[in-house]
Design an enzyme around this catalytic site. Structure first.
Site, PDB file in Angstrom:
ATOM      1  N   ASN A 149      50.498  11.829  27.595  1.00 22.49           N
ATOM      2  CA  ASN A 149      49.840  10.980  26.584  1.00 22.49           C
ATOM      3  C   ASN A 149      49.125   9.754  27.156  1.00 22.49           C
ATOM      4  O   ASN A 149      48.116   9.328  26.586  1.00 22.49           O
ATOM      5  CB  ASN A 149      50.796  10.623  25.445  1.00 22.49           C
ATOM      6  CG  ASN A 149      51.924   9.751  25.856  1.00 22.49           C
ATOM      7  OD1 ASN A 149      52.298   9.712  27.029  1.00 22.49           O
ATOM      8  ND2 ASN A 149      52.499   9.031  24.910  1.00 22.49           N
ATOM      9  N   GLU A 247      62.219   7.045  30.614  1.00 19.88           N
ATOM     10  CA  GLU A 247      61.443   6.422  29.525  1.00 19.88           C
ATOM     11  C   GLU A 247      61.168   7.538  28.530  1.00 19.88           C
ATOM     12  O   GLU A 247      60.323   8.393  28.772  1.00 19.88           O
ATOM     13  CB  GLU A 247      60.110   5.897  30.063  1.00 19.88           C
ATOM     14  CG  GLU A 247      60.223   4.921  31.215  1.00 19.88           C
ATOM     15  CD  GLU A 247      60.745   3.585  30.779  1.00 19.88           C
ATOM     16  OE1 GLU A 247      60.431   3.160  29.658  1.00 19.88           O
ATOM     17  OE2 GLU A 247      61.493   2.974  31.546  1.00 19.88           O
ATOM     18  N   CYS A 281      54.438   6.555  22.410  1.00 18.43           N
ATOM     19  CA  CYS A 281      55.891   6.399  22.229  1.00 18.43           C
ATOM     20  C   CYS A 281      56.250   5.097  21.518  1.00 18.43           C
ATOM     21  O   CYS A 281      57.261   5.034  20.834  1.00 18.43           O
ATOM     22  CB  CYS A 281      56.583   6.449  23.574  1.00 18.43           C
ATOM     23  SG  CYS A 281      56.095   5.095  24.666  1.00 18.43           S
TER      24      CYS A 281
HETATM   25  P1  NAD Z   1      57.939  16.500  28.160  1.00 18.48           P
HETATM   26  O1  NAD Z   1      59.342  16.002  28.276  1.00 18.48           O
HETATM   27  O2  NAD Z   1      57.714  17.815  27.529  1.00 18.48           O
HETATM   28  O3  NAD Z   1      57.279  16.615  29.622  1.00 18.48           O
HETATM   29  C1  NAD Z   1      57.203  15.493  30.475  1.00 18.48           C
HETATM   30  C2  NAD Z   1      57.157  15.964  31.918  1.00 18.48           C
HETATM   31  O4  NAD Z   1      58.390  16.606  32.235  1.00 18.48           O
HETATM   32  C3  NAD Z   1      56.055  16.986  32.225  1.00 18.48           C
HETATM   33  O5  NAD Z   1      55.473  16.673  33.470  1.00 18.48           O
HETATM   34  C4  NAD Z   1      56.822  18.287  32.308  1.00 18.48           C
HETATM   35  O6  NAD Z   1      56.222  19.255  33.155  1.00 18.48           O
HETATM   36  C5  NAD Z   1      58.131  17.812  32.905  1.00 18.48           C
HETATM   37  N1  NAD Z   1      59.266  18.727  32.710  1.00 18.48           N
HETATM   38  C6  NAD Z   1      59.474  19.587  31.682  1.00 18.48           C
HETATM   39  N2  NAD Z   1      60.617  20.290  31.898  1.00 18.48           N
HETATM   40  C7  NAD Z   1      61.133  19.838  33.069  1.00 18.48           C
HETATM   41  C8  NAD Z   1      62.286  20.171  33.824  1.00 18.48           C
HETATM   42  N3  NAD Z   1      63.146  21.115  33.419  1.00 18.48           N
HETATM   43  N4  NAD Z   1      62.521  19.506  34.967  1.00 18.48           N
HETATM   44  C9  NAD Z   1      61.667  18.534  35.386  1.00 18.48           C
HETATM   45  N5  NAD Z   1      60.545  18.196  34.734  1.00 18.48           N
HETATM   46  C10 NAD Z   1      60.276  18.844  33.584  1.00 18.48           C
HETATM   47  O7  NAD Z   1      57.122  15.340  27.439  1.00 18.48           O
HETATM   48  P2  NAD Z   1      55.581  15.313  27.010  1.00 18.48           P
HETATM   49  O8  NAD Z   1      55.400  16.224  25.855  1.00 18.48           O
HETATM   50  O9  NAD Z   1      54.722  15.475  28.217  1.00 18.48           O
HETATM   51  O10 NAD Z   1      55.413  13.784  26.547  1.00 18.48           O
HETATM   52  C11 NAD Z   1      55.656  13.328  25.265  1.00 18.48           C
HETATM   53  C12 NAD Z   1      56.972  12.586  25.202  1.00 18.48           C
HETATM   54  O11 NAD Z   1      56.958  11.511  26.136  1.00 18.48           O
HETATM   55  C13 NAD Z   1      57.212  11.950  23.844  1.00 18.48           C
HETATM   56  O12 NAD Z   1      58.539  12.166  23.440  1.00 18.48           O
HETATM   57  C14 NAD Z   1      56.975  10.456  24.102  1.00 18.48           C
HETATM   58  O13 NAD Z   1      57.653   9.601  23.221  1.00 18.48           O
HETATM   59  C15 NAD Z   1      57.450  10.328  25.513  1.00 18.48           C
HETATM   60  N6  NAD Z   1      56.875   9.137  26.140  1.00 18.48           N
HETATM   61  C16 NAD Z   1      57.675   8.047  26.347  1.00 18.48           C
HETATM   62  C17 NAD Z   1      57.157   6.878  26.906  1.00 18.48           C
HETATM   63  C18 NAD Z   1      58.023   5.672  27.170  1.00 18.48           C
HETATM   64  O14 NAD Z   1      57.560   4.767  27.851  1.00 18.48           O
HETATM   65  N7  NAD Z   1      59.241   5.613  26.652  1.00 18.48           N
HETATM   66  C19 NAD Z   1      55.803   6.834  27.263  1.00 18.48           C
HETATM   67  C20 NAD Z   1      54.999   7.958  27.044  1.00 18.48           C
HETATM   68  C21 NAD Z   1      55.558   9.114  26.481  1.00 18.48           C
END
Ligand code: NAD
Length: 476
Positions: A149, A247, A281
């Site tokens: 995002n 995060e 987020c």
């Molecule tokens: P996601 O958890 O689906 O994926 C994030 C990353 O994790 C990707 O690079 C993905 O390939 C990787 N991943 C997935 N499975 C994995 C595994 N088994 N082992 C290691 N890595 C793995 O999240 P998304 O859909 O990309 O992002 C959206 C989410 O991120 C929302 O929930 C949002 O709130 C959160 N977010 C939080 C913040 C914050 O600062 N708190 C900031 C931005 C986004």
């Protein structure tokens, strides 16, 4: 023209046998093809980061900072090109993509400024002639795993504090938005940063991500993404006792009290729901509004939601929002709205896929008569949808807000200083925005409570998460 990329390991672009296509979520056009790293490739990237780390740590911090500044300066010369890539790859509006690129360059410079300020401590001893020193040292090799995002800024949020404090890093971008990261690796490869200090591997979470989080030679996993994946990472990291910095998601409440400036509140909440198409987020995901001003707020919000300009951000410069990231994101938003209406919400505006030629577009949507038992008030929506619940006052709003499983950000609109201060004392959230939009500062500390995460990012506190302490007792 589609572009093709390779993993960046030890200062070289290493060809990969498996790639995947990346599409523009507004047009479904393939815009590039990026590598899917296997476990061996990820292992090689971690080994390259490990090999480069001791020499990098030995450099004076100010020299490490100069490398960061060189990267930020190079980025500024290509600011429009990077913004265009983010628009095409992630569906961000042109204005917001430019803000993301400029903020990224500023963030790298901000972290570089800490070079002369990371200090240890001298602790008084109980013994005569003894000196106790507390030193701050790098952790070693950091794995940075990114969401889609804010794909570009998140590279800097992991890389800049890690490198400034003497760590080396392996970044894995989201499989949805890897192109901006590979373009960044190309930019880094043209600077004087020593080989192996910054490495980038593409690929799916189930393969490249798993290989990173289970590698015993990684000292910190700094992850931004969903609660489900964050929880899985923590369990996997537990086997090697690898540190984690997580995060995660949120369900930010916006509390609007009867004495609020309603124009300001409506504008900030609307902004918060359409910026990045609601896929942020920290942005307001639900409203608790005091009974007396409910109708007046809904009226203002309806005008703003219905005036939202959306479409293909590559084709139009002046938009408020673009598409959702993919088909799954669109289906999730559709399902949540349908179930909210079944649960008893009233649809005020929106409530359907948008009538556009292509792309994962959803109409800006307002739902009233929401209540805290509903899924739409509890689960992160990540789309341009705003459920609104009436409350009797601040007491009820705080109680409902604190009943959430998340604890990332929250906001309060009031002209009464006592109400604002009480909310600040009692809300169980990492951040609260009072009478302002939802957006954190690089010198703050962005950290979630409860299921929104462990540890945080930005500012001095975020920087120190990339260090560990070493206490030395010197007798005599
Ligand atoms: P996601 O958890 O689906 O994926 C994030 C990353 O994790 C990707 O690079 C993905 O390939 C990787 N991943 C997935 N499975 C994995 C595994 N088994 N082992 C290691 N890595 C793995 O999240 P998304 O859909 O990309 O992002 C959206 C989410 O991120 C929302 O929930 C949002 O709130 C959160 N977010 C939080 C913040 C914050 O600062 N708190 C900031 C931005 C986004």
């Amino acid at each position: 023209m589609t572009r093709s990329y390779e993993n960046y390991i030890g200062g070289e672009f290493v060809s990969s046998s498996v790639h995947h296509d990346v599409e523009n979520p507004a047009t479904h056009e393939v815009i590039g093809t990026t590598p899917d790293a296997d476990a061996d490739t990820v292992g090689a990237a971690v080994a390259a980061a490990r090999a480069a780390q001791p020499a990098w740590e030995r450099l004076p911090a100010i020299e490490r900072a100069n490398h960061l500044r060189e990267i930020a300066a190079a980025l500024r010369t290509q600011r429009e090109r990077f913004a265009q890539i983010i628009v095409q790859e992630q569906g961000k509006t042109q204005g917001l993509a430019q803000v993301e690129v400029d903020f990224t360059a500023d963030y790298i410079d901000y972290m570089a400024e800490w070079a002369r300020r990371i200090e240890g401590e001298v602790i008084p001893s109980d013994r005569p002639n003894e000196t106790i020193l507390l030193m701050r040292k790098p952790l070693g090799v950091v794995a940075g795993i990114l969401p889609w995002n804010f794909p570009f800024f998140l590279i800097a949020r992991k890389m800049a504090p890690a490198l400034l404090t003497g760590n080396t890093i392996v970044i894995k971008p989201s499989e949805e938005t890897p192109i901006n990261a590979f373009e960044f690796a190309r930019l880094v490869s043209e600077t004087s940063l020593p080989a192996g200090v910054f490495n980038l591997v593409g690929g799916r979470g189930s393969v490249a991500g798993e290989a990173l989080i289970s590698n015993p030679d990684v000292d910190l996993i700094s992850f931004t993404g969903s609660v489900a994946v964050g929880s899985h990472i923590m369990q996997t990291a537990g086997k090697n006792l690898t540190r984690v910095n997580l995060e995660l998601g949120g369900k930010a409440p916006a509390i609007v009290l009867r004495d609020a400036d309603l124009d300001l509140a409506a504008k900030a909440i609307w902004d918060s729901r359409v910026i990045n198409t609601g896929q942020v987020c920290n942005c307001a995901e639900k409203v608790y509004v005091e009974d007396e001003v409910h109708d007046a707020l809904v009226e203002r919000l309806t005008v703003l939601f219905e005036g939202t300009r959306y479409g293909d951000p590559s084709a139009e410069a002046e938009l408020d929002m673009g598409p959702l990231i993919n088909a799954a994101g669109l289906a999730k938003v559709e399902g949540l709205v349908a179930r909210a209406i079944e649960d008893g919400c009233t649809l005020v505006t929106g409530g359907a896929r948008a009538d556009t030629e292509s792309g994962y577009h959803y109409q800006p949507t307002i739902l009233t008569n929401a209540d805290s038992t509903m899924e739409i008030m509890a689960k992160e929506t990540f789309g341009p949808v705003l459920p609104i619940q009436r409350v009797s006052g601040l007491d009820e709003a705080i109680e409902l807000a604190n009943a959430s499983e998340y604890g990332l950000t929250s906001s309060v609109f009031t002209r009464d200083i006592s109400s604002a201060l009480r909310a600040a004392r009692e809300l169980q959230y990492g951040e609260t925005y009072i009478n302002r939009e939802n957006f954190e500062a690089m010198q703050g500390f962005h950290a979630g409570r409860k299921k929104s995460g462990i540890g945080g990012a930005d500012g001095k506190h975020g920087l120190l998460e990339f260090t560990e302490t070493h206490v030395v007792y010197i007798a005599g």
